[in-house]
Design a protein around this motif. Structure first.
Motif, PDB file in Angstrom:
ATOM      1  N   LEU A   9       0.828  -1.392   0.450  1.00 57.65           N
ATOM      2  CA  LEU A   9      -0.399  -0.112   0.132  1.00 57.65           C
ATOM      3  C   LEU A   9       0.880   1.272  -0.001  1.00 57.65           C
ATOM      4  O   LEU A   9       0.606   2.684  -0.844  1.00 57.65           O
ATOM      5  N   LEU A  10       1.992   1.179   0.957  1.00 61.49           N
ATOM      6  CA  LEU A  10       3.081   2.943   1.159  1.00 61.49           C
ATOM      7  C   LEU A  10       3.665   2.651   0.239  1.00 61.49           C
ATOM      8  O   LEU A  10       4.209   3.796  -0.519  1.00 61.49           O
ATOM      9  N   PHE A  11       4.324   1.377  -0.352  1.00 58.21           N
ATOM     10  CA  PHE A  11       5.086   1.576  -1.745  1.00 58.21           C
ATOM     11  C   PHE A  11       4.913   0.981  -2.923  1.00 58.21           C
ATOM     12  O   PHE A  11       5.259  -0.016  -3.809  1.00 58.21           O
ATOM     13  N   PRO A  12       3.416   1.208  -3.677  1.00 55.95           N
ATOM     14  CA  PRO A  12       2.943   0.147  -4.775  1.00 55.95           C
ATOM     15  C   PRO A  12       3.995   0.005  -6.159  1.00 55.95           C
ATOM     16  O   PRO A  12       4.160  -0.767  -6.671  1.00 55.95           O
ATOM     17  N   ASN A  13       4.577   1.596  -6.310  1.00 54.91           N
ATOM     18  CA  ASN A  13       5.534   1.205  -7.335  1.00 54.91           C
ATOM     19  C   ASN A  13       7.599   1.195  -6.783  1.00 54.91           C
ATOM     20  O   ASN A  13       8.431   0.896  -7.551  1.00 54.91           O
ATOM     21  N   VAL A  14       7.658   0.447  -5.943  1.00 52.76           N
ATOM     22  CA  VAL A  14       8.938   0.326  -5.934  1.00 52.76           C
ATOM     23  C   VAL A  14       8.555  -1.642  -5.864  1.00 52.76           C
ATOM     24  O   VAL A  14       8.502  -1.927  -6.126  1.00 52.76           O
ATOM     25  N   THR A  15       9.549  -1.493  -7.511  1.00 50.57           N
ATOM     26  CA  THR A  15       9.778  -2.898  -7.682  1.00 50.57           C
ATOM     27  C   THR A  15      11.201  -3.265  -7.425  1.00 50.57           C
ATOM     28  O   THR A  15      11.520  -4.947  -7.191  1.00 50.57           O
ATOM     29  N   ASP A  16      11.818  -2.613  -6.951  1.00 54.80           N
ATOM     30  CA  ASP A  16      13.770  -3.055  -6.789  1.00 54.80           C
ATOM     31  C   ASP A  16      13.892  -3.893  -5.398  1.00 54.80           C
ATOM     32  O   ASP A  16      12.841  -3.472  -4.479  1.00 54.80           O
ATOM     33  N   THR A  17      15.049  -5.140  -5.453  1.00 52.17           N
ATOM     34  CA  THR A  17      15.188  -5.251  -4.070  1.00 52.17           C
ATOM     35  C   THR A  17      16.179  -4.759  -3.659  1.00 52.17           C
ATOM     36  O   THR A  17      16.894  -4.530  -3.724  1.00 52.17           O
ATOM     37  N   PRO A  18      16.514  -5.269  -1.722  1.00 52.13           N
ATOM     38  CA  PRO A  18      17.501  -4.885  -1.102  1.00 52.13           C
ATOM     39  C   PRO A  18      18.765  -6.115  -1.971  1.00 52.13           C
ATOM     40  O   PRO A  18      19.755  -5.577  -2.167  1.00 52.13           O
ATOM     41  N   GLN A  19      18.062  -6.929  -2.150  1.00 53.26           N
ATOM     42  CA  GLN A  19      19.102  -7.620  -3.102  1.00 53.26           C
ATOM     43  C   GLN A  19      19.846  -7.232  -4.531  1.00 53.26           C
ATOM     44  O   GLN A  19      20.548  -7.792  -4.429  1.00 53.26           O
ATOM     45  N   SER A  20      18.931  -7.120  -5.505  1.00 53.13           N
ATOM     46  CA  SER A  20      19.653  -6.425  -6.504  1.00 53.13           C
ATOM     47  C   SER A  20      20.278  -4.975  -5.694  1.00 53.13           C
ATOM     48  O   SER A  20      20.961  -4.886  -7.049  1.00 53.13           O
ATOM     49  N   LEU A  21      20.114  -4.237  -5.030  1.00 51.96           N
ATOM     50  CA  LEU A  21      20.761  -3.654  -4.944  1.00 51.96           C
ATOM     51  C   LEU A  21      21.970  -3.913  -3.949  1.00 51.96           C
ATOM     52  O   LEU A  21      23.707  -3.280  -4.611  1.00 51.96           O
ATOM     53  N   GLU A  22      22.041  -4.891  -3.145  1.00 49.36           N
ATOM     54  CA  GLU A  22      23.263  -4.943  -3.004  1.00 49.36           C
ATOM     55  C   GLU A  22      24.011  -5.693  -4.526  1.00 49.36           C
ATOM     56  O   GLU A  22      25.882  -5.457  -4.472  1.00 49.36           O
ATOM     57  N   GLU A  23      24.065  -5.979  -4.823  1.00 52.02           N
ATOM     58  CA  GLU A  23      24.735  -6.804  -6.328  1.00 52.02           C
ATOM     59  C   GLU A  23      24.843  -5.714  -6.800  1.00 52.02           C
ATOM     60  O   GLU A  23      25.936  -5.335  -8.126  1.00 52.02           O
ATOM     61  N   LYS A  24      24.308  -4.645  -7.339  1.00 53.60           N
ATOM     62  CA  LYS A  24      24.840  -3.143  -7.893  1.00 53.60           C
ATOM     63  C   LYS A  24      25.474  -2.344  -7.615  1.00 53.60           C
ATOM     64  O   LYS A  24      26.680  -2.037  -7.991  1.00 53.60           O
ATOM     65  N   TYR A  25      26.287  -2.729  -5.678  1.00 57.01           N
ATOM     66  CA  TYR A  25      26.872  -2.111  -5.625  1.00 57.01           C
ATOM     67  C   TYR A  25      27.378  -2.527  -4.618  1.00 57.01           C
ATOM     68  O   TYR A  25      27.728  -2.595  -3.371  1.00 57.01           O
ATOM     69  N   PRO A  26      28.655  -3.876  -4.816  1.00 63.42           N
ATOM     70  CA  PRO A  26      29.183  -4.409  -4.410  1.00 63.42           C
ATOM     71  C   PRO A  26      30.144  -4.587  -3.327  1.00 63.42           C
ATOM     72  O   PRO A  26      30.907  -2.475  -3.832  1.00 63.42           O
ATOM     73  N   PRO A  27      30.411  -5.362  -2.405  1.00 56.18           N
ATOM     74  CA  PRO A  27      32.089  -4.812  -1.827  1.00 56.18           C
ATOM     75  C   PRO A  27      33.230  -4.535  -3.073  1.00 56.18           C
ATOM     76  O   PRO A  27      33.144  -5.042  -3.118  1.00 56.18           O
TER      77      PRO A  27
END
Ligand code: GLU
Length: 548
Positions: A9-27
């Protein structure tokens, strides 16, 4: 409560996931022990000494460890933002030798961990906000300003701690239907953290500057996202410093009170906590007590002040290092010519209570730094400064660079170089008399009779020979001294001052004043050599004309 439904309800447009961000910004792949740190200023347009203190700390820690220093612009508070502030900040820090390896630049972003301007990261924050809601760790709050102030007033009346916590956290456990109803009405909301902390609990924490701290848990349901969806500092700090793979957070100790919340937030988000370097405030002596440097009262807080006053960058840098690391001065004494980057900087050496800023000390350091420079460097820096702050003087200096450099060479080099200048601003009063444009009329000490002064100058002109060496030149001054009944023997003079009209020092001063307009100047013999015969004589004659 169906948290997943609430998150949807609060974030209907969020499609990314923390997982995908972790991959996009690796250690980051960096050598063991490399420090990744940042400066994260708000673009308010005011760059102060504190920015430099923190910037240098961060810069040294990063570069000394072969790590990364990046710049993140914390522009979540659009109201405080001043156009052009980022440019000013980057340019000013660059002027002081702080360059970023990565981050916001004047022409956009540089690096693969961006965007580096927080307003452009809204989508990223929402991914984590959604996750927290799904996990029951965050919830929307529809309290109005009025409700919050009424709550505060009541807490104050009850002598309770103010804030949104415990029974005062009105929206913490509301039913999904209530939330839906508010959303259906289009009421605005903020996202709050659901704190599970208790002020009854304490834990130990190690700060790299403050040392071991005992921290009380946070029980306040702080705001994570404001009603416009923009994060608070706290939430952005956790998300950004995690995704940008910051290992060390260098920041002002005004953030210590909210550190318990930050620690909690990193944990809730499943992020590894960075190390913290909390820097105390800059203070100054005000009478006999210390106080924080203030933007309102102390112009010396602004970095532009040092540039305008003409402190060389090297001097400000050296001074800040002495303030930051108590052992820097000893190191400098042992390594007078080593580049300052050779010094091993340690955040542990910072004074946890804050550093005392001492203008007189800065001036001393600056005199030393300028004394170390050769005349060509002094000339370059001085003309650069004058070009911006005193164009007329700059023009004179540039008219005859060799002449200016010879003036600046007086007393330079050797074991005990003269320490005349602390700032470029002082240069004009120090050397201006070398230029006829800036020559001022002398004010002779009234205790001496004009005719005596006249006679000194007259006799001097009679014997002045520009090809004399300094020994012969001074012998001539001594002869004049004796001829006019003055004494060359200071001891004898001190024993009976009334026996003589004055001493050889007075005689030299008359000549000095006639030639330079001043009672103080660099070595008078050298001054005359630089001015040359004609200018020396015409200056003396002009003064004699006023003494008749
Ligand atoms: N924008 C914050 C400030 O200017 C940054 C603090 C930090 O470095 O985390 O105080």
């Amino acid at each position: 409560m169906d948290y997943a439904a609430l998150a949807g309800l609060l974030f209907p447009n969020v499609t990314d996931t923390p997982q995908s961000l972790e991959e996009k910004y690796p250690p980051r792949q960096l050598p063991e022990g490399a420090v990744v740190t940042r400066m994260a200023p708000s673009p308010t347009g005011f760059v102060h000494l504190g920015n430099l203190v923190m910037g240098l700390t961060a810069e040294r820690m990063a570069h000394q460890s072969n790590g990364i220093l990046f710049l993140r612009v914390e522009d979540t508070d659009a109201k405080r933002e001043v156009p052009g502030a980022v440019e000013v900040l980057i340019e000013t820090l660059k002027h002081y030798g702080i360059s970023f390896d990565e981050g916001a630049t004047i022409d956009g972003d540089n690096g693969s961990y961006g965007p580096y301007r927080q307003r452009q990261r809204a989508g990223i924050y929402h991914v984590y906000a959604k996750q927290l809601v799904e996990q029951g760790m965050a919830y929307p709050c529809f309290c109005t300003e009025e409700e919050l102030s009424a709550m505060r007033a009541q807490q104050e009346a009850n002598k309770e701690t103010t804030g949104y916590y415990g029974k005062y956290a009105l929206w913490r456990d509301r039913a999904l239907e209530d939330i839906q109803a508010q959303l259906a009405e289009g009421n605005s909301w903020v996202l709050r953290f659901r704190s599970t902390g208790s002020v009854e609990n304490q834990f130990k924490f190690d700060d790299l500057v403050k040392g071991k701290l005992t921290i009380t848990e946070n029980d306040v349901d702080h705001v994570l996202l404001k009603s416009d969806g923009i994060p608070t500092y706290h939430f952005a700090h956790a998300v950004d410093d995690h995704l940008m793979r910051t290992t060390h957070v260098v920041r002002g100790d005004e953030w210590l009170p909210t550190l318990p919340f930050h620690i909690q937030l990193f944990k809730a988000l499943g992020f590894k906590l960075p190390k913290y370097v909390h820097i105390g405030p800059l203070m100054k002596m005000d009478g006999t007590s210390k106080r924080k440097l203030s933007k309102r009262k102390d112009p010396e807080l602004a970095l532009t002040f040092y540039k305008a006053a003409g402190f060389p960058v090297e001097a400000v840098y050296e001074y800040i290092m002495t303030v930051l690391n108590s052992n820097f001065e000893d190191w400098r004494r042992a390594n007078p010519t080593a580049p300052s980057d050779d010094f091993t900087f340690s955040p542990k050496k910072l004074n946890p209570a804050g550093s005392l800023f001492d203008y007189a000390k800065l001036t001393d350091v600056s005199k030393n730094e300028i004394a170390k420079m050769d005349s060509a460097k002094v000339y370059t820096l001085l003309t650069e400064w004058a070009g911006e702050y005193d164009p007329e003087f700059a023009e004179l200096l540039c008219r005859n660079p060799d002449y200016a450099k010879s003036i600046l060479a007086i007393g330079r080099g050797g074991k005990k170089p003269r320490k005349d200048l602390a700032t470029w601003k002082e240069a004009k009063s120090y050397m201006g008399f070398f230029y006829d444009e800036y020559l001022t009329a002398p004010e002779f000490d009234e205790k001496f009779n004009k005719t005596v002064i006249y006679s000194v100058l007259d006799k001097f002109l009679d014997c002045f020979d520009i090809s004399d060496d300094s020994g012969v030149w001074f012998e001539k001054v001594k002869t004049i001294t004796a001829e006019l009944g003055f004494t060359t023997d200071m001891k004898v003079y001190k024993a009976d001052p009334n026996a003589f009209p004055g001493t050889v020092a007075d005689v030299s001063t008359f000549i000095r004043q006639a030639v330079t307009g001043k009672t103080n100047s660099p070595d008078l013999y050298t001054v005359m050599q630089l001015l040359g015969y004609d200018r020396t004589v015409s200056r003396i004659k002009a003064v004699m004309a006023t003494l008749k």
